[in-house]
Scaffold this motif. Structure first.
Motif, mmCIF file in Angstrom:
data_model
loop_
_atom_site.group_PDB
_atom_site.id
_atom_site.type_symbol
_atom_site.label_atom_id
_atom_site.label_comp_id
_atom_site.label_asym_id
_atom_site.label_seq_id
_atom_site.Cartn_x
_atom_site.Cartn_y
_atom_site.Cartn_z
ATOM 1 N N LEU A 17 68.299 21.887 52.671
ATOM 2 C CA LEU A 17 66.996 22.466 52.988
ATOM 3 C C LEU A 17 67.147 23.615 53.978
ATOM 4 N N PHE A 18 68.150 23.519 54.855
ATOM 5 C CA PHE A 18 68.434 24.615 55.791
ATOM 6 C C PHE A 18 69.194 25.749 55.115
ATOM 7 N N PHE A 19 70.168 25.386 54.294
ATOM 8 C CA PHE A 19 71.117 26.368 53.791
ATOM 9 C C PHE A 19 70.544 27.113 52.590
ATOM 10 N N GLY A 20 69.964 28.264 52.886
ATOM 11 C CA GLY A 20 69.345 29.058 51.829
ATOM 12 C C GLY A 20 69.915 30.461 51.757
ATOM 13 N N ALA A 21 69.058 31.406 51.414
ATOM 14 C CA ALA A 21 69.492 32.786 51.167
ATOM 15 C C ALA A 21 70.162 33.411 52.386
ATOM 16 N N GLY A 22 69.466 33.375 53.527
ATOM 17 C CA GLY A 22 70.007 34.017 54.724
ATOM 18 C C GLY A 22 71.288 33.359 55.199
ATOM 19 N N ASN A 23 71.348 32.036 55.093
ATOM 20 C CA ASN A 23 72.518 31.294 55.555
ATOM 21 C C ASN A 23 73.763 31.654 54.761
ATOM 22 N N LEU A 24 73.556 32.112 53.540
ATOM 23 C CA LEU A 24 74.665 32.445 52.666
ATOM 24 C C LEU A 24 75.118 33.894 52.814
ATOM 25 N N ALA A 90 56.479 31.381 56.263
ATOM 26 C CA ALA A 90 57.473 30.645 55.476
ATOM 27 C C ALA A 90 57.303 30.863 53.972
ATOM 28 N N ILE A 91 56.058 30.765 53.486
ATOM 29 C CA ILE A 91 55.866 30.913 52.035
ATOM 30 C C ILE A 91 55.789 32.375 51.601
ATOM 31 N N SER A 92 55.647 33.298 52.578
ATOM 32 C CA SER A 92 55.529 34.718 52.231
ATOM 33 C C SER A 92 56.842 35.480 52.349
ATOM 34 N N LEU A 93 57.814 34.964 53.143
ATOM 35 C CA LEU A 93 59.048 35.715 53.368
ATOM 36 C C LEU A 93 60.319 34.928 53.023
ATOM 37 N N PRO A 94 60.686 33.873 53.772
ATOM 38 C CA PRO A 94 61.953 33.202 53.439
ATOM 39 C C PRO A 94 61.963 32.532 52.078
ATOM 40 N N SER A 95 60.834 31.961 51.667
ATOM 41 C CA SER A 95 60.783 31.324 50.347
ATOM 42 C C SER A 95 60.956 32.345 49.219
ATOM 43 N N PRO A 96 60.180 33.441 49.178
ATOM 44 C CA PRO A 96 60.404 34.463 48.144
ATOM 45 C C PRO A 96 61.785 35.108 48.224
ATOM 46 N N ALA A 99 64.394 33.736 45.966
ATOM 47 C CA ALA A 99 64.342 34.181 44.568
ATOM 48 C C ALA A 99 64.957 35.559 44.420
ATOM 49 N N SER A 100 64.702 36.428 45.400
ATOM 50 C CA SER A 100 65.243 37.780 45.370
ATOM 51 C C SER A 100 66.769 37.767 45.442
ATOM 52 N N VAL A 101 67.310 36.933 46.341
ATOM 53 C CA VAL A 101 68.763 36.809 46.455
ATOM 54 C C VAL A 101 69.351 36.249 45.162
ATOM 55 N N THR A 102 68.691 35.242 44.610
ATOM 56 C CA THR A 102 69.156 34.643 43.360
ATOM 57 C C THR A 102 69.221 35.683 42.243
ATOM 58 N N ILE A 319 56.608 34.277 43.484
ATOM 59 C CA ILE A 319 56.852 35.091 42.282
ATOM 60 C C ILE A 319 56.647 36.571 42.582
ATOM 61 N N LEU A 320 55.564 36.896 43.278
ATOM 62 C CA LEU A 320 55.239 38.302 43.551
ATOM 63 C C LEU A 320 56.197 38.929 44.564
ATOM 64 N N VAL A 321 56.338 38.303 45.745
ATOM 65 C CA VAL A 321 57.192 38.867 46.794
ATOM 66 C C VAL A 321 58.666 38.775 46.393
ATOM 67 N N GLY A 322 59.021 37.713 45.688
ATOM 68 C CA GLY A 322 60.407 37.511 45.276
ATOM 69 C C GLY A 322 60.908 38.532 44.281
ATOM 70 N N SER A 323 60.022 39.316 43.710
ATOM 71 C CA SER A 323 60.439 40.354 42.755
ATOM 72 C C SER A 323 60.909 41.629 43.464
ATOM 73 N N TYR A 324 60.748 41.691 44.817
ATOM 74 C CA TYR A 324 61.226 42.835 45.585
ATOM 75 C C TYR A 324 62.694 42.633 45.977
ATOM 76 N N GLN A 325 63.337 43.696 46.441
ATOM 77 C CA GLN A 325 64.737 43.624 46.821
ATOM 78 C C GLN A 325 64.915 42.857 48.134
ATOM 79 N N VAL A 326 66.104 42.248 48.280
ATOM 80 C CA VAL A 326 66.399 41.448 49.470
ATOM 81 C C VAL A 326 66.279 42.272 50.748
ATOM 82 N N GLY A 327 66.855 43.467 50.744
ATOM 83 C CA GLY A 327 66.833 44.314 51.942
ATOM 84 C C GLY A 327 65.434 44.614 52.414
ATOM 85 N N PHE A 328 64.520 44.851 51.474
ATOM 86 C CA PHE A 328 63.125 45.130 51.821
ATOM 87 C C PHE A 328 62.476 43.921 52.482
ATOM 88 N N ILE A 329 62.724 42.736 51.938
ATOM 89 C CA ILE A 329 62.132 41.511 52.498
ATOM 90 C C ILE A 329 62.676 41.241 53.895
#
Length: 426
Positions: A17-24, A90-96, A99-102, A319-329
């Motif tokens: 649950l901790f280890f997500g996009a930023g952690n990687l 949380a639901i507007s930035l790290p969660s999307p 998806a962007s990193v994926t 879905i919406l925010v996650g369609s942007y690039q990682v750097g932008f988020i």
């Protein structure tokens, strides 16, 4: 399930649950930039990306309530606002972002698909997991985390064996403080107050534990998860440092991680990394959406409709925010983090202290002073630096974006000295 196995399953779930996009993507890049000072960077990063989050889990073990309990000593109104802001972030930035990193690291290299398609499929699956609320702890702890751990340790282990062991000069001006600030980008202090509640509620759903049993279980799981995170972070930072010469100076976070996987695992590196990214990001998104939905459900007296509606909204935003690039988020997240992270850290630390050191008066004063001195750090990330430079010049540690630390510590010490004198007089 025996006691030790339950601790491990819970610890594995916490780790995932901790280890997500930023952690990687953050540690290898930090290592790449840190060079000879990788140890300092690793320590700084671990303070905000491991120590504070684990202390947040300990606070949850003590409180065993919701995130509202973290700030209610300041005031119920403040706590309500704080919870809204944290869950909204949380639901507007790290969660999307997961998806962007994926998409950028696991899908785009192999398939010519649109980012919106990836984020849509991704958050449909997140929604499926969130709806199956009772099974989340076991699904993540038993199945997904072991696979994540095996892949990460393979990259680190092979990297340490195959690396040229050429540690170059650092590219960072302040390795320690930059490690601390980069740890902000993991969102894990915020993650602690969000996913810690997910763990508590998951255990409550099983309805088989007393308060003390749950406290012991969560505390032990926190230690195990924290140890795992430190090992992985230190390994990734060291690997990035050892392979620094293999990357151009203008390499991005994703460039370094992708390159590192190829250098260590060869031709299958890209495929293995894709699986790792997808799993690590997915578990974090599930934790955030579930935690937010749990909280809203509690506000509406246990309404399942409220839970489902929140999960739907969280996934639509993803879905919406996650369609942007990682750097932008990452860029748009930084001002919000400079504002909410210090308050979250202070709340975590105060909540793990005994009552005699953390009265309501102490909570209110320390949180207020932290909020006040976080403003310069927040402002310099949204307006030109020269316009707030006069503030930065007069506040200790402000040039390192840590202006809040000294005032918060002094306020805490002052109020406790005053309270101690009152007790002596009595």
């Amino acid at each position: 399930m025996n006691r030790n196995k339950e601790v491990l399953v819970t610890a594995f779930a916490l780790f995932s649950l901790f280890f997500g996009a930023g952690n990687l993507i953050l540690p290898p890049y930090l290592g790449f930039k840190s060079g000879e000072y990788w140890v300092l960077v690793a320590i700084g990063f671990s303070i905000t990306a491991v120590l504070i989050p684990v202390l947040g889990i300990f606070a949850h073990a003590k409180l065993q309530g919701t995130m509202f309990d973290f700030a209610k000593k300041v005031s119920p109104v403040f706590s309500g606002i704080y919870c809204f802001v944290v869950y909204a972030i949380a639901i507007s930035l790290p969660s999307p972002r997961t998806a962007s990193v994926t998409h950028e690291m696991a899908i785009a290299p192999f398939f010519n698909t649109n980012a919106l398609v990836t984020s849509s499929v991704y958050f449909i699956l997140v929604f499926v997991f969130a709806i199956n609320r009772n099974k989340i702890l076991d699904l993540i702890g038993k199945f997904l985390t072991p696979l994540i751990g095996i892949i990460l340790l393979s990259i680190i282990g092979v990297g340490l064996i195959a690396s040229p062991f050429e540690v170059s000069q650092t590219l960072l001006k302040s390795p320690f403080s930059e490690g601390i600030l980069e740890g902000y980008q993991t969102f894990d202090a915020i993650g602690a107050v969000v996913v810690g509640a997910v763990i508590v509620i998951s255990l409550n759903l099983k309805n088989t534990k007393t308060y003390q049993e749950k406290k012991d279980l969560i505390t032990k799981a926190g230690w195990v998860a924290g140890f795992g995170l430190i090992v992985i972070y230190a390994g990734l930072i060291l690997s990035g440092s050892l392979f620094q010469s293999k990357f151009p100076l203008e390499a991005t976070r994703t460039d370094v991680l992708i390159g590192l996987s190829k250098l260590t695992l060869g031709h299958i590196g890209s495929m293995v990394l894709s699986v790792l990214v997808a799993l690590a990001c997915f578990t974090t998104a599930v934790g955030i959406v579930t935690g937010t939905s749990d909280y809203v459900k509690g506000l509406f007296k246990g309404s399942q409709i409220a839970y489902v509606a929140t999960a739907v909204i969280g996934c639509l935003i993803g879905i919406l925010v996650g369609s942007y690039q990682v750097g932008f988020i990452i860029d748009i997240a930084l001002p919000a983090l400079m504002f909410i992270y210090p308050i979250t850290i202070v709340l975590i630390l105060l909540n793990i202290l005994p009552e005699k050191y953390a009265s309501k008066r102490v909570f209110r004063a320390v949180v207020f002073i932290t909020f006040l001195f976080s403003i310069p750090d927040f402002l310099k990330h949204i307006i030109p630096l020269e316009k707030v430079q006069y503030l930065i010049d007069y506040i200790p540690l402000a040039s390192y974006s840590l202006a809040w630390i000294l005032p918060a510590v002094l306020m805490f010490v002052f109020l406790n000295v005053v309270n101690l004198k009152k007790d002596i007089v009595r």
